[in-house]
Design a protein around this motif. Structure first.
Motif, PDB file in Angstrom:
ATOM      1  N   ASN A   1       0.852  -1.188   0.000  1.00  0.00           N
ATOM      2  CA  ASN A   1       0.000   0.000   0.000  1.00  0.00           C
ATOM      3  C   ASN A   1       0.886   1.235   0.000  1.00  0.00           C
ATOM      4  O   ASN A   1       1.845   1.314   0.765  1.00  0.00           O
ATOM      5  N   VAL A   2       0.535   2.184  -0.832  1.00  0.00           N
ATOM      6  CA  VAL A   2       1.241   3.463  -0.907  1.00  0.00           C
ATOM      7  C   VAL A   2       0.242   4.563  -0.575  1.00  0.00           C
ATOM      8  O   VAL A   2      -0.815   4.659  -1.205  1.00  0.00           O
ATOM      9  N   THR A   3       0.560   5.371   0.424  1.00  0.00           N
ATOM     10  CA  THR A   3      -0.325   6.443   0.861  1.00  0.00           C
ATOM     11  C   THR A   3       0.322   7.787   0.563  1.00  0.00           C
ATOM     12  O   THR A   3       1.547   7.926   0.565  1.00  0.00           O
ATOM     13  N   LEU A   4      -0.523   8.773   0.322  1.00  0.00           N
ATOM     14  CA  LEU A   4      -0.082  10.143   0.081  1.00  0.00           C
ATOM     15  C   LEU A   4      -1.085  11.067   0.759  1.00  0.00           C
ATOM     16  O   LEU A   4      -2.247  11.138   0.362  1.00  0.00           O
ATOM     17  N   VAL A   5      -0.635  11.771   1.808  1.00  0.00           N
ATOM     18  CA  VAL A   5      -1.486  12.673   2.573  1.00  0.00           C
ATOM     19  C   VAL A   5      -0.821  14.041   2.597  1.00  0.00           C
ATOM     20  O   VAL A   5       0.331  14.172   3.027  1.00  0.00           O
TER      21      VAL A   5
ATOM     22  N   ASN B   1      -6.173  23.473  -4.641  1.00  0.00           N
ATOM     23  CA  ASN B   1      -7.604  23.259  -4.895  1.00  0.00           C
ATOM     24  C   ASN B   1      -7.954  21.768  -5.040  1.00  0.00           C
ATOM     25  O   ASN B   1      -8.919  21.414  -5.725  1.00  0.00           O
ATOM     26  N   GLU B   2      -7.204  20.889  -4.412  1.00  0.00           N
ATOM     27  CA  GLU B   2      -7.506  19.468  -4.435  1.00  0.00           C
ATOM     28  C   GLU B   2      -7.323  18.867  -3.047  1.00  0.00           C
ATOM     29  O   GLU B   2      -6.558  19.388  -2.232  1.00  0.00           O
ATOM     30  N   THR B   3      -8.021  17.766  -2.804  1.00  0.00           N
ATOM     31  CA  THR B   3      -7.870  17.023  -1.557  1.00  0.00           C
ATOM     32  C   THR B   3      -6.831  15.937  -1.776  1.00  0.00           C
ATOM     33  O   THR B   3      -7.060  14.973  -2.514  1.00  0.00           O
ATOM     34  N   ILE B   4      -5.695  16.086  -1.151  1.00  0.00           N
ATOM     35  CA  ILE B   4      -4.595  15.144  -1.323  1.00  0.00           C
ATOM     36  C   ILE B   4      -4.645  14.132  -0.187  1.00  0.00           C
ATOM     37  O   ILE B   4      -4.125  14.362   0.911  1.00  0.00           O
ATOM     38  N   ASN B   5      -5.313  13.039  -0.438  1.00  0.00           N
ATOM     39  CA  ASN B   5      -5.456  11.967   0.554  1.00  0.00           C
ATOM     40  C   ASN B   5      -5.682  10.664  -0.208  1.00  0.00           C
ATOM     41  O   ASN B   5      -6.815  10.253  -0.452  1.00  0.00           O
TER      42      ASN B   5
END
Length: 322
Positions: A109-113, A121-125
């Motif tokens: 799993n690779v996560t980016l928060v 202007n974007e939700t980075i999650n």
């Protein structure tokens, strides 16, 4: 934004949790329901046997739940780094985010928060799962991620584990995870046999089987840890480097394996040193021997014995008459 094969690009699909997925939740819920059902029987047990019985049930269910649940978790090996990195390919836009890597037996799993979550202007999650179990094509999942337009940090980390990567760690993680999972299933079978033996007056053999359970759990850890003998490719985000360490599932499996060794050693020692204490803990009667239950006195019908005559008696009388 256009449709691609019936879905929206740029991460429209549901996310997969890296630590607990649906399979892990089902396993935990199953063992919890078994524990609650056993607790319903607890009021019917009297004296100290109630405490002993509760302790046996809790320890046994805990060991079984760990053996099964860790096969579906994704935190056998984890790592995280905070860095300023590009967000999309062919774009100079930079974001500050936490990049996480969570490796399990069946995939990564690779996560980016983002820091903060809302940037440009974007939700980075993001949380993407790339499976490498047998029968699953890791490279195909990676290509689907490319087609969906996943963020560059996720694709960069996932590419390190692909078959075409010069790192060459894909086959190592895949094979080691496969054998670790296989040895855990053997440990689960040994756990089932130990429970059956503990329910019979052969306690010492139950102790031997719980030792076998702990041994196979340790073997699974050795199988997974062989990956770290080979050098890991550097995962760089500017000056920051993503390093991995053993995660919670690895240490939980180790602790449970050592617990099995402790239980097995105690059972075997009590069998040879204090057998009465061992029988009292497992609620066995004093008349029961290990592997042999004393039989009661047999009674026969005297009328049946009187009516049953020897067929040679008449023959002896005939000879005397002659």
């Amino acid at each position: 934004m256009t449709l691609f094969n019936g879905i929206y690009p740029f991460y429209p699909q549901p996310r997969k949790a890296y630590a607990f997925d649906v399979s892990s939740i089902i396993v935990i819920a199953l063992f919890l329901s078994l524990g609650l059902s056993f607790l319903l029987i607890l009021p019917g047990i009297r004296g100290r046997a109630r405490l002993y019985w509760l302790l046996r049930v809790i320890l046994s269910l805990f060991i079984g739940a760990v053996i099964v649940a860790v096969q579906f978790t994704g935190d056998w090996e984890t790592g995280q780094v905070t860095a300023n990195t590009s967000y999309k390919s062919f774009s100079r836009t930079m974001v500050n985010a936490d990049i996480g890597l969570h490796i399990g037996l069946g995939g990564v799993n690779v996560t980016l928060v983002g820091n903060p979550v809302i940037q440009i202007n974007e939700t980075i999650n993001y949380n993407e799962h790339f499976a490498w179990r047998f029968g699953v094509n890791y490279d195909q999942i990676y290509k689907e991620g490319l087609a969906k337009g996943l963020p560059s940090p996720i694709l960069y980390v996932a590419e390190k584990f692909s078959q075409q990567s010069p790192c060459g760690v894909h086959s190592q993680y895949r094979i080691s995870g496969h054998y670790a999972s296989a040895t855990l299933w053997v440990a689960f079978c040994a756990w089932l046999i130990s429970n059956m033996l503990f329910s019979m007056p052969v306690l010492v053999y139950g102790g031997y089987m719980i030792l076998v359970t702990g041994a196979f759990m340790i073997f699974s850890l050795l199988s997974f840890s062989t990956v770290r003998n080979s050098p890991m490719c550097a995962i760089q985000f500017g000056l920051a480097s993503l390093q991995t360490v053993y995660g919670a599932s690895f240490w939980l499996t180790l602790a449970t394996g050592l617990l099995c060794f402790l239980i097995g050693v105690v059972v075997v020692l009590l069998h040879y040193l204090q057998p009465k204490v061992l029988k009292a803990f497992f609620d066995l009667s004093e008349d029961e021997e290990e592997g042999d239950v004393m039989l009661g006195e047999a009674y026969g019908n005297p009328h049946f014995r009187a009516s049953k005559k020897n067929p040679y008696d008449n023959f002896a009388l005939t000879i005397e008459a002659v």
